[in-house]
Structure formats: C-alpha cells, structure tokens
Design an enzyme around this catalytic site. Structure first.
Site, short mmCIF file in Angstrom:
data_model
loop_
_atom_site.label_atom_id
_atom_site.label_comp_id
_atom_site.label_asym_id
_atom_site.label_seq_id
_atom_site.Cartn_x
_atom_site.Cartn_y
_atom_site.Cartn_z
N GLN A 172 -21.79 1.16 -25.12
CA GLN A 172 -21.84 0.61 -26.49
C GLN A 172 -22.75 -0.63 -26.54
O GLN A 172 -23.53 -0.80 -27.47
CB GLN A 172 -20.42 0.26 -26.96
CG GLN A 172 -19.50 1.48 -27.04
CD GLN A 172 -18.05 1.14 -27.40
OE1 GLN A 172 -17.68 -0.04 -27.46
NE2 GLN A 172 -17.24 2.16 -27.62
N ARG B 192 -11.60 3.30 -28.70
CA ARG B 192 -11.40 3.50 -30.14
C ARG B 192 -12.72 3.59 -30.89
O ARG B 192 -12.80 4.20 -31.94
CB ARG B 192 -10.67 2.29 -30.74
CG ARG B 192 -9.21 2.26 -30.47
CD ARG B 192 -8.53 1.08 -31.12
NE ARG B 192 -7.42 0.69 -30.27
CZ ARG B 192 -6.29 1.39 -30.18
NH1 ARG B 192 -6.12 2.47 -30.89
NH2 ARG B 192 -5.34 1.01 -29.35
N GLU C 12 -15.90 -3.84 -33.47
CA GLU C 12 -14.85 -4.43 -32.64
C GLU C 12 -15.11 -5.93 -32.45
O GLU C 12 -14.17 -6.72 -32.37
CB GLU C 12 -14.82 -3.74 -31.26
CG GLU C 12 -13.74 -4.29 -30.33
CD GLU C 12 -13.72 -3.65 -28.94
OE1 GLU C 12 -14.59 -2.80 -28.64
OE2 GLU C 12 -12.83 -4.00 -28.15
N GLU D 25 -15.88 7.64 -13.68
CA GLU D 25 -15.23 7.16 -12.45
C GLU D 25 -13.87 7.80 -12.21
O GLU D 25 -13.44 7.94 -11.06
CB GLU D 25 -15.12 5.63 -12.47
CG GLU D 25 -14.14 5.01 -13.46
CD GLU D 25 -14.70 4.80 -14.86
OE1 GLU D 25 -15.68 5.47 -15.22
OE2 GLU D 25 -14.13 3.97 -15.60
N ALA E 247 -6.33 -1.27 7.91
CA ALA E 247 -7.48 -0.37 8.15
C ALA E 247 -8.73 -0.97 7.50
O ALA E 247 -8.64 -1.73 6.54
CB ALA E 247 -7.20 1.00 7.55
N GLY F 158 0.80 -1.22 0.00
CA GLY F 158 0.00 0.00 0.00
C GLY F 158 0.84 1.27 0.00
O GLY F 158 0.49 2.25 0.66
N ILE G 8 -1.20 4.28 -1.07
CA ILE G 8 -2.11 4.85 -0.06
C ILE G 8 -1.32 5.63 0.99
O ILE G 8 -1.75 6.67 1.47
CB ILE G 8 -2.93 3.72 0.63
CG1 ILE G 8 -3.77 2.96 -0.42
CG2 ILE G 8 -3.82 4.26 1.73
CD1 ILE G 8 -4.82 3.80 -1.11
N HIS H 183 -15.56 7.99 -19.17
CA HIS H 183 -15.35 7.31 -17.89
C HIS H 183 -15.54 8.29 -16.72
O HIS H 183 -14.56 8.91 -16.30
CB HIS H 183 -13.93 6.75 -17.81
CG HIS H 183 -13.69 5.60 -18.72
ND1 HIS H 183 -13.74 4.29 -18.31
CD2 HIS H 183 -13.39 5.55 -20.04
CE1 HIS H 183 -13.48 3.48 -19.32
NE2 HIS H 183 -13.27 4.23 -20.38
N CYS I 291 -18.63 3.32 -21.12
CA CYS I 291 -17.79 3.02 -22.28
C CYS I 291 -18.29 1.78 -23.01
O CYS I 291 -19.31 1.84 -23.67
CB CYS I 291 -16.33 2.95 -21.87
SG CYS I 291 -15.25 3.40 -23.23
#
Ligand code: GLN
Length: 539
Positions: A388, A465, A408, A512, A244, A18, A21, A510, A384
């Site tokens: 699609q 892509r 794809e 996130e 933790a 870690g 972190i 994205h 993403c």
C-alpha cells in the site's frame, strides 16, 4: 480404524522455553515415520483470538487458509509439517467462554448452574478432540500455552487430566517441558525447579510421562538419573533439549535423544520404520553451506521484537537455502528513516522488504525507503501495508497525486489511492472482521510475479481492511505502475509492479504465511534471487 492418540505438551518453570518448537519437532519425527499428525494450541488468555493483540504483546499473528487469526506457533507447525492448520488448531479461553456463554443464552443448560467444572472443562475437552475425530490424524499433539501453576491454565490442566482418564492407558500422554538452569557461580546445572514443576503438575493429578529439559549445557548421566528418580519418569524419558543454533536442528536433536521412540512406546504404537528426514536434511545442508550472501533490509515499526515478523524471517531462511545463499536480514526501524539519512541506512543493501503493519506510526519512513529503492533500482518486496505504501509513494512522486494517502492514515486525503473496501465500511467490531484467509489471484504474464510462481492462478492468505482503489488504476498505470495480479472475482488489485525497475513487487497478501521447509515460498525465492543478482552486478 485405529483410535487417535493424544499427546499433551505442557510447560513448567518458565515461559519461552520453546514448547512450540518441541511440539513441532516431535510431530515432524512422527510424520517422518509415516504417521499422520497435527498440532493444536490451547492458549489461556481471554482474547477470543490473538488478532486484536499488538505484536509487542504476543509477536506475529499467524493466519490460516480458512482465515483464523492465530498464535505464531501455528506458523512453526505449518513450516515443520508442511500441512495446513485451521481455526480448530488454535483455541483460547476467550473462545471457550464465548461458546459456553452463547450456549447458556440459547438455553442449552436450562435449569443448571453453569460452572468452570464441568461446563468449561467439557467445552475444552470437546474442542481438544475435534481434529482427532475427523479421522484425518493418527496422532494429535496439543500444546497448552502458559506455565503449569498459572491460575489461567488450571481449567486446561484439569481438562487434560479428565481426558487422559477418558482415553485410557496408552492413548494419551503428557510431555512436560522444563528448564534446567545453570548456576554460573556454582558451576552446576540445577534440577530443583524441574522437580517442583513436576510436583505442581502432580497436584493437579497429572503425571508427566516424558520430561524434555531445556538446558544450556549437556545433562550428565547422573543428572538424568536424578531427574528420572525424583520426577518419577523412566530414565529413557528424560530428554535433553540443549540450545540450538537454528530451530531446524531440533528434530534431529530430538531424534538423537530418542523422543520419538519413547513417545511411540508410551502410546503403544509400532515404531514402524526409522524417520525419513531426507528432504529435511537436504534443506539443512543447503542452509548451513551457503555459497553466497545477501543483505536484505526489513523496514518495519515492530523491529525491536524478532517475533513480530517471525514468518517473514523464516521465509527468508527457506528462500535462502533454496538459493544456497545466506540471507542476512537487517532490521530497520521505519520511524528512524528520513530523506537525510536514507542513503546511509539503505545504500549498502541488496534488497529491501517493507513490512505489513497498521496505523500511522512510521509510515513516512516506509515511503521514503520505497522512493529510495525505486530510484536506485534496488530489489523491493512490499507486503500488505508495504504494498500500500508503494502505491502511495508512486502516486505522490510519479503520478503527480500530491499528498496521496490511504484513508487509514488520512481520512480526508484528496487522493485516496488506498481506501476501505465497500464491505468494510459498515464494520465496527475489530475482532476477526478483516479480509482474512485464502483468496484467489490471477497473474499477468510477462511480469516478475508470474516468473516467480511460474503459473497464472494462485491463492494466498490475506489480513487487511484497506485496498488498492481502482478509481486511480488508470492514472497510476499511465504513469508506469503495473497491476500484475488481480482477484478474478472482485477485481481487487493484489499485486503491483513498476515498469523501469528490475524487481519491484508489492503484494496485498501475505506470502510469508505459506513458506515451509518443504515448500519455500516462490516469491521469497525470487526476491532473494533478485537480490543476489543485484549484488553480483554491483561489483
Ligand atoms: N493496515 C493495512 C490494512 O488494514 C495493512 C494491514 C497489513 O499490513 N496486514 O489494510
């Protein structure tokens, strides 16, 4: 202007302790004291960046605003600090060699033999100082990937040694993270592996200034004293890092241990004010005291490895806290889904996220999942590849485009509703050639996406892509698909929703990557909210 100070974080004994972190937590504490801090990671592998790595090998590939494909630790840095990283924050051996070799070909070393020392080490040292030299930071933390003693790490360790020498006393320090294992049979914590890894560091001419000891049990005073004595550090520089329950507890744990204080002392920096963690602690408070819970399915094909979807899982934690809801994420392998078992696998969920991905494997399961949530009006977020697949599912089952697909997956499909963008058609190199980084998008009012952001113009990060094929836009819209977000310059469809569903959103980008503790991502916040609403209505 005061000189930039440098902190190098190395690891010993074992990988996966870690370091990322710890680096992010230390940075957080220094930032909370008013210092301007950034973190960079130097990775010892030969890939020029992790963009070409399978998630099973290296976990998620994190993408920065400027389109760098980077190590997932950069995601932690951004989530903790709420400051963007960039291409300069992640350097690999591959990139170092690439630039040295390019220089050699250009004739920059003409007449000289190009060697690891000094050419590779000079390149490393120069890159270690790029962010510091911008003047934007008081402190630059550099995490060295790998474990000391590895063959690959040697040029980095030598570069750190030289740089510390160049920087001079109090301008650079080394924080060494090690493991203090517990031997159950003996009922004891053991310091020997730490002593050995500090010794390995010493052999390379580096003295650890601070030891951060990862442990499953409290380190006693005696043990701390022993570690300090045998590893040649001050007693106050032995820092315990006990396991933790959440990574977001680590900054407070490091504060209690005094990691920030001893760091500032070693760097001869004033410990201005006590760290202000008000906002951080308010988040922790909400995260730990949820008033409700929702179950969200994460449908993907890399679900065996938690790190593959790191940013998504963290974004759920931020969005959950914002809603005061505990988000229980259930990983669902898309390869195991079919029309027979779909109700049993998804029927109990309050929301479903279909994950990003590449290639054919598992996509029919993703499509099946999307059909199920569309028909059953379960809140859906497709990211993403997930977006699609939502377009494909809709095309096949609602717009009569039989066997519609992405090129794809099927280059000869009759209805290529997702296809390669024009600019991608000539591209043959795989590394760093996708549509990457931040792009603008304009949202349509009266949509769930607009409601989530509360504004019309947004910018989000991409890594793909293939694209929504605008040739099918009319047909799909007539059947009830809504293109609620479009790139204002290229006209590429970035967001789709469907009519006749309370919350069904697919995004080509994205979200996130941009969720942080200080700024939970609005789309995740809205998705969790929709899931909660769905759950409460179900009762
Ligand atoms: N494979 C798809 C593409 O390249 C989606 C990529 C992704 O989900 N990040 O367009």
């Amino acid at each position: 202007m005061a000189k930039t100070k440098y902190i190098f974080v190395t690891g010993g004994v074992s990988s996966s302790l870690g370091k990322g972190i710890i680096a992010a937590s230390l940075a957080k504490l220094l930032q909370a004291r008013g210092y301007r801090v950034t973190i960079q990671k130097f990775d010892p592998y030969i890939n020029v960046d992790p963009g070409t790595l399978n998630p099973y090998e290296h976990g998620e590939c994190f993408v920065t605003e400027d389109g760098a494909e980077t190590d997932l630790d950069l995601g932690h840095y951004e989530r903790f600090l709420n400051v963007h990283t960039s291409q300069a924050n992640n350097v690999t051996t591959g990139r170092i060699y690439q630039s040295v070799i390019e220089k050699e070909r250009r004739g920059e070393f003409l007449g000289k033999t190009v060697q690891v020392v000094p050419h590779i080490t000079n390149e490393i040292k120069q890159r270690m100082q790029i962010l510091g030299q911008t003047g934007d930071y008081d402190i630059v933390i550099t995490e060295i990937g790998g474990t000391v003693g590895d063959i690959e790490s040697l040029p980095y360790i030598e570069s750190v040694r030289q740089l510390l020498w160049d920087l001079g006393e109090n301008n650079g320090i080394v924080v060494h993270l090690t493991l203090v294992p517990f031997l159950a049979a003996a009922g004891e914590l053991k310091t020997k592996p730490t002593q050995h890894s500090v010794k390995t560091l010493m052999e390379s001419g580096i003295k650890a200034d601070i030891l951060v000891c990862r442990t499953e049990h409290e380190l006693s005073d005696d043990l701390r004293y022993k570690l300090a004595l045998f590893c040649n550090v001050k007693r106050e520089a032995v820092i315990q890092s006990i396991d933790a329950s959440t990574i977001y507890d680590v900054p407070n744990m490091m504060l209690l241990e005094g990691l920030d204080k001893v760091t500032l002392k070693k760097l001869a920096l004033p410990d201005k004010k006590e760290p202000d963690l008000t906002q951080w602690n308010a988040f922790l408070q909400r995260h730990k005291n949820p008033k409700n819970r929702v179950k969200i399915g994460l449908v993907g094909k890399y679900v065996e490895l938690q790190d593959s979807y790191k940013s998504i899982l963290e974004a759920f934690i931020h969005a959950g806290a914002e809603n005061e809801v505990k988000v229980e994420v259930e990983s669902i392998h898309s390869e195991h889904l079919d029309s027979e078992n779909i109700r049993e696998k998804l029927g109990h969920l309050d929301g479903v996220l279909v994950a990003p991905g590449f290639g054919n494997r598992g996509i029919e399961g993703k499509i099946e999942a999307i059909r199920f949530v569309r028909e059953n009006k379960i809140p859906f977020l497709g990211i993403c590849l997930g977006m699609q697949m939502a377009v494909i599912e809709f095309a096949r089952n609602k717009a009569n485009l039989l066997n519609a697909n992405s090129t794809e997956m099927d280059i000869n499909t009759e209805y290529p509703v997702i296809n390669l963008m024009e600019s991608q058609k000539e591209v043959t190199n795989k590394g760093g050639t996708m549509r990457l980084g931040a792009w603008d998008c304009k949202l349509l009012k009266n949509s769930n996406i607009y409601e989530a952001y509360g504004k019309e113009n947004i910018s989000e990060r991409h890594r793909h892509r293939y694209e929504f094929n605008n040739e099918f836009k009319d047909t799909l819209e007539k059947a009830g698909l809504r293109c609620t977000g479009v790139n204002p310059e290229t006209n590429l469809v970035e967001v789709i929703e469907i009519q006749d569903h309370p919350w069904f959103v697919g995004v080509q980008y994205h979200p996130e990557y941009k969720s942080t503790v200080a700024n939970p991502h609005p789309l995740f916040v809205a998705f969790v909210k929709a899931a909660l609403k769905y759950k409460l209505n179900k009762k």
